[in-house]
Design a protein around this motif. Structure first.
Motif, PDB file in Angstrom:
ATOM      1  N   VAL A  58     134.427 -28.322  60.323  1.00  0.00           N
ATOM      2  CA  VAL A  58     133.020 -28.200  59.929  1.00  0.00           C
ATOM      3  C   VAL A  58     132.568 -26.750  60.112  1.00  0.00           C
ATOM      4  N   ASN A  59     131.354 -26.452  59.679  1.00  0.00           N
ATOM      5  CA  ASN A  59     130.883 -25.071  59.852  1.00  0.00           C
ATOM      6  C   ASN A  59     130.366 -24.849  61.272  1.00  0.00           C
ATOM      7  N   ALA A  60     129.939 -23.635  61.557  1.00  0.00           N
ATOM      8  CA  ALA A  60     129.548 -23.240  62.916  1.00  0.00           C
ATOM      9  C   ALA A  60     128.361 -24.030  63.461  1.00  0.00           C
ATOM     10  N   GLU A  63     127.818 -28.614  60.621  1.00  0.00           N
ATOM     11  CA  GLU A  63     127.491 -29.244  59.342  1.00  0.00           C
ATOM     12  C   GLU A  63     128.729 -29.458  58.482  1.00  0.00           C
ATOM     13  N   ILE A  64     128.709 -30.533  57.744  1.00  0.00           N
ATOM     14  CA  ILE A  64     129.706 -30.730  56.700  1.00  0.00           C
ATOM     15  C   ILE A  64     129.353 -29.732  55.608  1.00  0.00           C
ATOM     16  N   ALA A  65     130.301 -28.874  55.273  1.00  0.00           N
ATOM     17  CA  ALA A  65     130.001 -27.757  54.382  1.00  0.00           C
ATOM     18  C   ALA A  65     130.405 -27.989  52.927  1.00  0.00           C
ATOM     19  N   GLU A  82     136.226 -42.309  62.796  1.00  0.00           N
ATOM     20  CA  GLU A  82     136.913 -41.836  63.998  1.00  0.00           C
ATOM     21  C   GLU A  82     135.983 -41.830  65.212  1.00  0.00           C
ATOM     22  N   GLY A  83     134.750 -42.291  65.040  1.00  0.00           N
ATOM     23  CA  GLY A  83     133.822 -42.369  66.155  1.00  0.00           C
ATOM     24  C   GLY A  83     133.024 -41.105  66.409  1.00  0.00           C
ATOM     25  N   VAL A  84     133.089 -40.160  65.486  1.00  0.00           N
ATOM     26  CA  VAL A  84     132.335 -38.920  65.645  1.00  0.00           C
ATOM     27  C   VAL A  84     130.851 -39.218  65.490  1.00  0.00           C
ATOM     28  N   GLN A  85     130.057 -38.686  66.427  1.00  0.00           N
ATOM     29  CA  GLN A  85     128.609 -38.900  66.410  1.00  0.00           C
ATOM     30  C   GLN A  85     127.932 -37.719  65.718  1.00  0.00           C
ATOM     31  N   PHE A  86     126.854 -38.026  65.037  1.00  0.00           N
ATOM     32  CA  PHE A  86     126.094 -37.012  64.313  1.00  0.00           C
ATOM     33  C   PHE A  86     124.711 -36.869  64.927  1.00  0.00           C
ATOM     34  N   LYS A  87     124.258 -35.617  65.058  1.00  0.00           N
ATOM     35  CA  LYS A  87     122.908 -35.342  65.559  1.00  0.00           C
ATOM     36  C   LYS A  87     121.887 -35.740  64.500  1.00  0.00           C
ATOM     37  N   ARG A  88     122.219 -35.479  63.270  1.00  0.00           N
ATOM     38  CA  ARG A  88     121.455 -35.936  62.113  1.00  0.00           C
ATOM     39  C   ARG A  88     122.447 -36.020  60.960  1.00  0.00           C
ATOM     40  N   GLU A  89     122.016 -36.528  59.845  1.00  0.00           N
ATOM     41  CA  GLU A  89     122.940 -36.760  58.739  1.00  0.00           C
ATOM     42  C   GLU A  89     123.747 -35.506  58.395  1.00  0.00           C
ATOM     43  N   TYR A  90     125.047 -35.663  58.383  1.00  0.00           N
ATOM     44  CA  TYR A  90     125.993 -34.605  58.023  1.00  0.00           C
ATOM     45  C   TYR A  90     126.042 -33.437  59.007  1.00  0.00           C
ATOM     46  N   VAL A  91     125.535 -33.623  60.230  1.00  0.00           N
ATOM     47  CA  VAL A  91     125.608 -32.591  61.260  1.00  0.00           C
ATOM     48  C   VAL A  91     126.232 -33.207  62.520  1.00  0.00           C
ATOM     49  N   VAL A  92     127.466 -32.800  62.798  1.00  0.00           N
ATOM     50  CA  VAL A  92     128.223 -33.320  63.940  1.00  0.00           C
ATOM     51  C   VAL A  92     127.625 -32.802  65.246  1.00  0.00           C
TER      52      VAL A  92
END
Length: 107
Positions: A58-60, A63-65, A82-92
């Motif tokens: 992902v970017n710095a 975000e999904i870029a 894979e269980g990755v949590q997002f702070k908001r949509e498309y932002v890991v």
């Protein structure tokens, strides 16, 4: 393959399930601190050939870029699976999911 490219491929392959790395982080660890765009090109050109877990990069900002909707949706769904949590949509949430490999990768 050039040494930088080999290190980038190795780093991307090392990202474990449920973790992510940033383009810039990979570039720096591979020996080119300003080479984030090179990492993008390597991912684009070599993901299929080397079976790279492209979705774990992902970017710095976390975000999904990927610009096209199909690609960004795919990455989002792969990461969610894979269980990755997002702070908001498309932002890991990088605090929870950013991977820091062993210092052996330091250039």
């Amino acid at each position: 393959m050039l040494p930088f490219t080999e290190r980038v491929v190795s780093l991307i392959k090392s990202i474990p399930h449920g973790k992510v790395m940033t383009y810039g982080q990979i570039a720096k660890l591979a020996g080119s601190p300003r080479g984030a765009r090179q990492v993008v090109r390597i991912l684009h050109a070599m993901s299929r050939k080397h079976q790279l877990p492209w979705h774990r990069v992902v970017n710095a900002k976390g975000e999904i870029a990927i610009k096209d909707t199909e690609g960004s949706d795919s990455q989002y769904h792969f990461l969610c699976a894979e269980g990755v949590q997002f702070k908001r949509e498309y932002v890991v949430d990088l605090n929870a999911h950013q991977y820091y490999p062993d210092p052996q990768f330091e250039h």
